[in-house]
Design a protein around this motif. Sequence first.
Motif, PDB file in Angstrom:
ATOM      1  N   PHE A 118       0.746   4.627  -2.265  1.00  0.00           N
ATOM      2  CA  PHE A 118       0.715   5.957  -1.637  1.00  0.00           C
ATOM      3  C   PHE A 118       1.790   6.867  -2.241  1.00  0.00           C
ATOM      4  O   PHE A 118       1.521   8.019  -2.606  1.00  0.00           O
ATOM      5  CB  PHE A 118       0.925   5.816  -0.133  1.00  0.00           C
ATOM      6  CG  PHE A 118       1.106   7.122   0.598  1.00  0.00           C
ATOM      7  CD1 PHE A 118       0.006   7.843   1.027  1.00  0.00           C
ATOM      8  CD2 PHE A 118       2.375   7.610   0.855  1.00  0.00           C
ATOM      9  CE1 PHE A 118       0.173   9.049   1.697  1.00  0.00           C
ATOM     10  CE2 PHE A 118       2.549   8.813   1.528  1.00  0.00           C
ATOM     11  CZ  PHE A 118       1.450   9.535   1.944  1.00  0.00           C
ATOM     12  N   SER A 121      -0.942  -5.439   6.411  1.00  0.00           N
ATOM     13  CA  SER A 121      -1.196  -4.308   5.526  1.00  0.00           C
ATOM     14  C   SER A 121      -1.543  -3.077   6.338  1.00  0.00           C
ATOM     15  O   SER A 121      -2.049  -3.168   7.464  1.00  0.00           O
ATOM     16  CB  SER A 121      -2.319  -4.620   4.529  1.00  0.00           C
ATOM     17  OG  SER A 121      -3.503  -5.024   5.181  1.00  0.00           O
ATOM     18  N   VAL A 146      -6.393   5.307  -2.370  1.00  0.00           N
ATOM     19  CA  VAL A 146      -5.862   5.999  -1.200  1.00  0.00           C
ATOM     20  C   VAL A 146      -6.356   7.442  -1.225  1.00  0.00           C
ATOM     21  O   VAL A 146      -6.489   8.037  -2.295  1.00  0.00           O
ATOM     22  CB  VAL A 146      -4.307   5.942  -1.165  1.00  0.00           C
ATOM     23  CG1 VAL A 146      -3.686   6.659  -2.349  1.00  0.00           C
ATOM     24  CG2 VAL A 146      -3.760   6.516   0.136  1.00  0.00           C
ATOM     25  N   GLY A 189       0.801  -1.216   0.000  1.00  0.00           N
ATOM     26  CA  GLY A 189       0.000   0.000   0.000  1.00  0.00           C
ATOM     27  C   GLY A 189       0.836   1.268   0.000  1.00  0.00           C
ATOM     28  O   GLY A 189       0.432   2.288  -0.580  1.00  0.00           O
ATOM     29  N   PHE A 227      -6.588   3.766   3.104  1.00  0.00           N
ATOM     30  CA  PHE A 227      -6.312   2.920   1.952  1.00  0.00           C
ATOM     31  C   PHE A 227      -7.602   2.211   1.560  1.00  0.00           C
ATOM     32  O   PHE A 227      -8.264   1.610   2.399  1.00  0.00           O
ATOM     33  CB  PHE A 227      -5.206   1.922   2.281  1.00  0.00           C
ATOM     34  CG  PHE A 227      -3.866   2.578   2.457  1.00  0.00           C
ATOM     35  CD1 PHE A 227      -2.980   2.667   1.396  1.00  0.00           C
ATOM     36  CD2 PHE A 227      -3.502   3.135   3.673  1.00  0.00           C
ATOM     37  CE1 PHE A 227      -1.749   3.297   1.543  1.00  0.00           C
ATOM     38  CE2 PHE A 227      -2.280   3.767   3.833  1.00  0.00           C
ATOM     39  CZ  PHE A 227      -1.400   3.852   2.759  1.00  0.00           C
TER      40      PHE A 227
END
Length: 351
Positions: A68, A270, A139, A64, A94
């Motif tokens: 980002f 995550s 995101v 993630g 997210f």
Amino acid sequence: MSKTMAGNYFEDFALGQEIVHATPRTITEGDVSLYTALYGARFALTSAQTFARGLGMERMPVDGLLAFHVVFGKSVPDVSLNAVANLGYAGGRFGAPVHVGDTLTATSTVIGLKPNSSGATGNVYVRTIGRNQHDVAVVDYVRWVMVNRRSRVAADELGEATIPELPGAVPAEDLVVPWRVVGGYDTALAGSPYLWDDYEVGERIDHADGMTIEESDHMLATRLYQNTAKVHFDQHAQATTRTGRRLIYGGHVISLARALSFNGLGNALSVAAVNGGNHANPTFAGDTIYAWSEVLERLELPGRHDVGALRIRTVAAKDHPCADFPLRGEDGRYLPHVVLDLDYTVLMPRR
């Protein structure tokens, strides 16, 4: 008439301004491999296709934080090309997981402006949303950045400040949980025996390991994200500043701290939210990053008994191992070795 773009200065921004950022980015296997080479993160969900499928996902998701950084990089030419520093984050969430082959785009809305008393800079607050090719959010977050003015103004010409009310921690019911424990969970393959139930609020974990940043590391990383901020690239220009050196992109330190946190939080598979954060002091090539984390909250997820969430505070320091040490001096300011103070939420299997 010049066809080149000098980037926006503080006086170019307006409240409510909507910015569509250029250059869609398709995520490739090469991006994932280079991200792994830069940080060495070992979280099983984003390292092994088989592990991801064992958690009910059709394909292994991209880390993630890689998504980002790519979305962040899209915003730099319009928001922070002329920045002094990126100052902080809030309310980051997210959404849909990102996979190799997905194409990411980004838009930002200006939600706050604060002229600084020096007359040379101002703080710009934006909400940025990254979406995939299906127009689904992957995101979204708020950040604020100190941006140079085109020319210095006098104190009576500063203008009014509009500082937005920053969102707090993302509540459990708003977290997106894209995976599930469908059978037995293999802690041996995951690399840690400790699950959600084993952590207590207030517990502090020294992640023990350190990682020294090479000049080539942060330059490759920043180019990977197509982040064009001058403070990261132009040594000729930086030679005339107070530091005299290129600054390392703050997100690089976030990813380093996340990778280091595997030693102690190996089943935090995550990141679900970035609740808040500050880049407390600048980082430069040659600095060695250490990190420790504190458990702020244990969150039960509505209708889920296989996965829980931990709200974590991770602090990163340069050239200073993270045993128990104060973060701030008597004046209330962060001590010089503290480079990151990040409040975020991770997802972890339950027993």
